[in-house]
Design a protein around this motif. Structure first.
Motif, PDB file in Angstrom:
ATOM      1  N   LEU A 131       0.831  -1.201   0.000  1.00 35.51           N
ATOM      2  CA  LEU A 131       0.000   0.000   0.000  1.00 35.51           C
ATOM      3  C   LEU A 131       0.869   1.255   0.000  1.00 35.51           C
ATOM      4  CD1 LEU A 131      -2.597   1.693   0.400  1.00 35.51           C
ATOM      5  CD2 LEU A 131      -2.455   1.129   2.848  1.00 35.51           C
ATOM      6  N   VAL A 132       1.863   1.294   0.880  1.00 38.20           N
ATOM      7  CA  VAL A 132       2.720   2.479   0.983  1.00 38.20           C
ATOM      8  C   VAL A 132       3.539   2.661  -0.292  1.00 38.20           C
ATOM      9  CG1 VAL A 132       4.623   3.546   2.257  1.00 38.20           C
ATOM     10  CG2 VAL A 132       2.777   2.412   3.503  1.00 38.20           C
ATOM     11  N   ALA A 133       4.080   1.585  -0.820  1.00 39.81           N
ATOM     12  CA  ALA A 133       4.885   1.688  -2.050  1.00 39.81           C
ATOM     13  C   ALA A 133       4.019   2.151  -3.222  1.00 39.81           C
ATOM     14  CB  ALA A 133       5.538   0.343  -2.367  1.00 39.81           C
ATOM     15  N   ALA A 134       2.819   1.614  -3.336  1.00 33.44           N
ATOM     16  CA  ALA A 134       1.928   2.013  -4.432  1.00 33.44           C
ATOM     17  C   ALA A 134       1.529   3.473  -4.289  1.00 33.44           C
ATOM     18  CB  ALA A 134       0.686   1.121  -4.447  1.00 33.44           C
ATOM     19  N   ARG A 135       1.157   3.882  -3.079  1.00 31.12           N
ATOM     20  CA  ARG A 135       0.771   5.272  -2.862  1.00 31.12           C
ATOM     21  C   ARG A 135       1.933   6.203  -3.172  1.00 31.12           C
ATOM     22  NH1 ARG A 135       2.005   8.591   0.557  1.00 31.12           N
ATOM     23  NH2 ARG A 135       0.940  10.540   0.793  1.00 31.12           N
ATOM     24  N   HIS A 136       3.126   5.803  -2.754  1.00 28.42           N
ATOM     25  CA  HIS A 136       4.313   6.614  -3.013  1.00 28.42           C
ATOM     26  C   HIS A 136       4.530   6.770  -4.528  1.00 28.42           C
ATOM     27  CE1 HIS A 136       8.228   8.404  -2.281  1.00 28.42           C
ATOM     28  NE2 HIS A 136       8.729   7.579  -3.179  1.00 28.42           N
ATOM     29  N   ALA A 137       4.431   5.681  -5.260  1.00 29.62           N
ATOM     30  CA  ALA A 137       4.604   5.740  -6.723  1.00 29.62           C
ATOM     31  C   ALA A 137       3.557   6.658  -7.348  1.00 29.62           C
ATOM     32  CB  ALA A 137       4.516   4.335  -7.323  1.00 29.62           C
ATOM     33  N   LEU A 138       2.342   6.590  -6.862  1.00 22.96           N
ATOM     34  CA  LEU A 138       1.269   7.427  -7.401  1.00 22.96           C
ATOM     35  C   LEU A 138       1.456   8.892  -7.018  1.00 22.96           C
ATOM     36  CD1 LEU A 138      -1.539   4.845  -6.771  1.00 22.96           C
ATOM     37  CD2 LEU A 138      -0.919   5.767  -9.034  1.00 22.96           C
ATOM     38  N   VAL A 139       1.983   9.147  -5.821  1.00 23.64           N
ATOM     39  CA  VAL A 139       2.269  10.533  -5.423  1.00 23.64           C
ATOM     40  C   VAL A 139       3.372  11.104  -6.305  1.00 23.64           C
ATOM     41  CG1 VAL A 139       3.231  11.977  -3.573  1.00 23.64           C
ATOM     42  CG2 VAL A 139       1.402  10.357  -3.061  1.00 23.64           C
ATOM     43  N   VAL A 140       4.397  10.323  -6.581  1.00 20.77           N
ATOM     44  CA  VAL A 140       5.458  10.776  -7.487  1.00 20.77           C
ATOM     45  C   VAL A 140       4.858  11.074  -8.861  1.00 20.77           C
ATOM     46  CG1 VAL A 140       7.559  10.088  -8.701  1.00 20.77           C
ATOM     47  CG2 VAL A 140       7.345   9.655  -6.250  1.00 20.77           C
ATOM     48  N   GLU A 141       4.014  10.190  -9.347  1.00 23.77           N
ATOM     49  CA  GLU A 141       3.372  10.387 -10.652  1.00 23.77           C
ATOM     50  C   GLU A 141       2.494  11.635 -10.666  1.00 23.77           C
ATOM     51  OE1 GLU A 141       2.667   9.471 -14.650  1.00 23.77           O
ATOM     52  OE2 GLU A 141       4.170   8.708 -13.258  1.00 23.77           O
ATOM     53  N   SER A 142       1.947  11.999  -9.517  1.00 24.78           N
ATOM     54  CA  SER A 142       1.063  13.172  -9.445  1.00 24.78           C
ATOM     55  C   SER A 142       1.789  14.479  -9.785  1.00 24.78           C
ATOM     56  CB  SER A 142       0.416  13.277  -8.064  1.00 24.78           C
ATOM     57  OG  SER A 142       1.317  13.784  -7.100  1.00 24.78           O
TER      58      SER A 142
END
Length: 189
Positions: A101-112
């Motif tokens: 969950l944390v890794a996915a959210r982090h990747a999506l925040v970077v993509e944002s």
């Protein structure tokens, strides 16, 4: 319809959690959801919409963890410092166990940083977490509870990311609690 959107959000988050953003495709989401090819297209016709579904689910899961771990102080007008520390420590420990969950959210925040819609979604959810935190610090920082809560959210988020994305092993609970006491500006810990 909402159930199907939730199912696709869960599937999209699962795909990103297990394979990163490169793995996020319409086909992979359909497969993870256990549905025929093309099923997710109605809800997310673009890759950006798939990312938004995954990010929505990530935040929903984070809120569920927050509600569970902060339950003892949610309705308290001025919760005791020790209880605030315990609940916040429980949140960090619980989130740190959710590496996907944390890794996915982090990747999506970077993509944002490259997508205005995702960036707005991140900002909206960060604001919600700040508002969630503010009552716990209001009596400790009466002059600037919102700014204090904003800083606490950022620092706790960094601690969770350190635990899940960088550290070879998680910090001991007592170390986390002491760090949180410092983050909140509480003496001792």
């Amino acid at each position: 319809m909402a159930d199907r959107r939730k199912r696709f959000g869960e599937a999209a988050l699962e795909v990103v959690s297990n394979g990163g953003l490169r793995a996020l495709t319409h086909r992979s989401v359909d497969e993870a959801a256990g549905l025929p090819p093309g099923s997710v297209n109605y809800y997310a016709p673009t890759r950006a919409k798939l990312e938004a579904l995954a990010l929505t689910e990530a935040y929903e899961q984070m809120y569920a963890i927050a509600i569970r771990t902060f339950g003892p102080i949610l309705d308290a007008a001025d919760p005791p410092t020790e209880l605030v520390l315990d609940c916040t420590t429980d949140f960090v420990v619980a989130m740190s166990a959710e590496t996907g969950l944390v890794a996915a959210r982090h990747a999506l925040v970077v993509e944002s940083q490259f997508d205005d819609v995702l960036r707005e979604q991140v900002a909206t959810n960060r604001t919600a977490f700040v508002a969630f935190t503010e009552p716990f610090v209001r009596s400790k920082a009466p002059d600037s509870p919102e700014r204090t809560a904003e800083l606490i959210v950022a620092l706790v988020e960094g601690l969770i990311q350190q635990q899940t994305l960088v550290a070879a092993s998680n910090f001991h609970r007592s170390m986390i609690r002491a760090a949180i006491a410092r983050i909140f500006g509480f003496q001792g810990g």
